[in-house]
Design a protein around this motif. Sequence first.
Motif, PDB file in Angstrom:
ATOM      1  N   SER A   1       0.834  -1.201   0.000  1.00  0.00           N
ATOM      2  CA  SER A   1       0.000   0.000   0.000  1.00  0.00           C
ATOM      3  C   SER A   1       0.875   1.261   0.000  1.00  0.00           C
ATOM      4  O   SER A   1       0.538   2.244  -0.657  1.00  0.00           O
ATOM      5  CB  SER A   1      -0.991  -0.012   1.164  1.00  0.00           C
ATOM      6  N   ILE A   2       2.008   1.218   0.683  1.00  0.00           N
ATOM      7  CA  ILE A   2       2.943   2.360   0.660  1.00  0.00           C
ATOM      8  C   ILE A   2       3.481   2.567  -0.751  1.00  0.00           C
ATOM      9  O   ILE A   2       3.530   3.676  -1.275  1.00  0.00           O
ATOM     10  CB  ILE A   2       4.117   2.111   1.633  1.00  0.00           C
ATOM     11  N   VAL A   3       3.862   1.453  -1.376  1.00  0.00           N
ATOM     12  CA  VAL A   3       4.463   1.503  -2.705  1.00  0.00           C
ATOM     13  C   VAL A   3       3.459   2.026  -3.739  1.00  0.00           C
ATOM     14  O   VAL A   3       3.789   2.881  -4.562  1.00  0.00           O
ATOM     15  CB  VAL A   3       4.977   0.102  -3.111  1.00  0.00           C
TER      16      VAL A   3
ATOM     17  N   ARG B   1      11.273  -1.331  -9.136  1.00  0.00           N
ATOM     18  CA  ARG B   1      12.169  -1.840  -8.120  1.00  0.00           C
ATOM     19  C   ARG B   1      11.798  -1.238  -6.767  1.00  0.00           C
ATOM     20  O   ARG B   1      11.447  -0.059  -6.679  1.00  0.00           O
ATOM     21  CB  ARG B   1      13.590  -1.427  -8.497  1.00  0.00           C
ATOM     22  N   ILE B   2      11.870  -2.048  -5.726  1.00  0.00           N
ATOM     23  CA  ILE B   2      11.567  -1.590  -4.376  1.00  0.00           C
ATOM     24  C   ILE B   2      12.715  -2.000  -3.464  1.00  0.00           C
ATOM     25  O   ILE B   2      13.056  -3.178  -3.378  1.00  0.00           O
ATOM     26  CB  ILE B   2      10.243  -2.203  -3.864  1.00  0.00           C
ATOM     27  N   ASP B   3      13.317  -1.006  -2.823  1.00  0.00           N
ATOM     28  CA  ASP B   3      14.400  -1.290  -1.889  1.00  0.00           C
ATOM     29  C   ASP B   3      13.834  -1.348  -0.474  1.00  0.00           C
ATOM     30  O   ASP B   3      13.280  -0.379   0.015  1.00  0.00           O
ATOM     31  CB  ASP B   3      15.479  -0.202  -1.960  1.00  0.00           C
TER      32      ASP B   3
ATOM     33  N   GLU C   1      12.785   1.746   1.635  1.00  0.00           N
ATOM     34  CA  GLU C   1      13.828   2.761   1.545  1.00  0.00           C
ATOM     35  C   GLU C   1      13.705   3.577   0.259  1.00  0.00           C
ATOM     36  O   GLU C   1      13.876   4.786   0.269  1.00  0.00           O
ATOM     37  CB  GLU C   1      15.195   2.085   1.591  1.00  0.00           C
ATOM     38  N   ALA C   2      13.407   2.908  -0.832  1.00  0.00           N
ATOM     39  CA  ALA C   2      13.315   3.607  -2.109  1.00  0.00           C
ATOM     40  C   ALA C   2      12.429   2.828  -3.073  1.00  0.00           C
ATOM     41  O   ALA C   2      12.321   1.610  -2.983  1.00  0.00           O
ATOM     42  CB  ALA C   2      14.700   3.785  -2.711  1.00  0.00           C
TER      43      ALA C   2
END
Length: 130
Positions: free
Chosen positions: A12-14, A28-30, A109-110
């Motif tokens: 949900s954040i992403v 990409r999700i860090d 993080e990113a």
Amino acid sequence: MHELPVTQGILSIVLEAAEQAGSYPVQRIDLVIGTLSSIVDDSVQFYFDALSAGTLAQGAQLSFRRVLATLTCGACGYQAQVIAPLPDCCAACGSTEVLVEDGMEFYVEAIEVEEPNNACSNCEINPDEQ
Ligand SMILES: [Zn+2]
């Protein structure tokens, strides 16, 4: 099995961030994971793949960065990076006055989204701004 609600939270954040960035597909999700948080990378990836199907985050690559816990001795000041199971006394002086910090992190993080390339490669003028 606590990775499921955790992964839902991440997704949900992403998705919120991806929409704010212009609703481009997420590439990409860090993620940052503390070594003490007992989160299993593979489980997060498994749930993420299932939950993200049909969303902007579908097919995004997850990358995990592990954060070690730091033990500090209150008696002699000795510091060391530790992993579970945690020692209950200082390796240098044997005191039980030890404080453990960090290692419980779990956050995004990113996020990298796939932005369309609207800029003209010859003159570097963005057509959106004209
Ligand atoms: Zn000590």
